[in-house]
Design a protein around this motif. Structure first.
Motif, short mmCIF file in Angstrom:
data_model
loop_
_atom_site.label_atom_id
_atom_site.label_comp_id
_atom_site.label_asym_id
_atom_site.label_seq_id
_atom_site.Cartn_x
_atom_site.Cartn_y
_atom_site.Cartn_z
N GLN A 4 0.13 3.60 2.15
CA GLN A 4 -0.41 4.87 2.64
C GLN A 4 0.62 5.57 3.53
OE1 GLN A 4 -4.12 4.45 4.72
NE2 GLN A 4 -4.73 6.54 4.29
N ALA A 24 2.52 9.08 2.75
CA ALA A 24 2.56 10.21 3.69
C ALA A 24 4.00 10.67 3.90
CB ALA A 24 1.93 9.80 5.02
N THR A 47 5.20 12.44 0.73
CA THR A 47 4.54 13.75 0.65
C THR A 47 5.20 14.73 1.62
OG1 THR A 47 2.45 12.73 0.01
CG2 THR A 47 2.33 14.96 0.91
#
Length: 119
Positions: free
Chosen positions: A65, A69, A72
């Motif tokens: 995760q 992030a 992204t």
């Protein structure tokens, strides 16, 4: 006296049979208890393994995760930089087009003046 001895021997034999039967039953019960304990130990080990795997999966999920992030964010930065570059390129193109038109106008003027001088 002999009857008493025979009766006692019969009772003793009967008691020995009961003792042997109880011993066999005890052995069977202990065997079943050992099997149940072994199965319980295996179940506890499997539960511990599953718990460990779950904890690792949760840890891996958190890492993924965080990585997602980060990626992204980097993609958003790259997109923003690309948009800024495209905007700057469009502005430069518009400026170059203005210069081209100005030069075209200047050329037209010069050609017109040259033609006037030739006449």
């Amino acid at each position: 006296g002999e009857e008493h001895v025979v009766t006692s021997a019969a009772q003793l034999a009967q008691a020995e049979e009961k003792r042997s039967a109880l011993l066999g039953l005890n052995t069977k019960v202990f065997g079943e208890l050992r099997n149940a304990r072994s199965a319980g130990d295996e179940h506890a080990a499997a539960a511990l393994t599953a718990t460990t795997q779950l904890a690792q999966a949760e840890k891996d999920g958190a890492v993924l995760q965080g990585l997602n992030a980060k990626v992204t964010g980097e993609l958003n930065d790259a997109r923003k930089a690309g948009e800024e570059y495209a905007a700057a390129s469009a502005a430069q193109l518009a400026q170059a087009e203005e210069k081209r038109l100005a030069l075209l106008g200047l050329n037209t003027t010069i050609i017109g003046e040259l033609q006037s001088v030739k006449k």
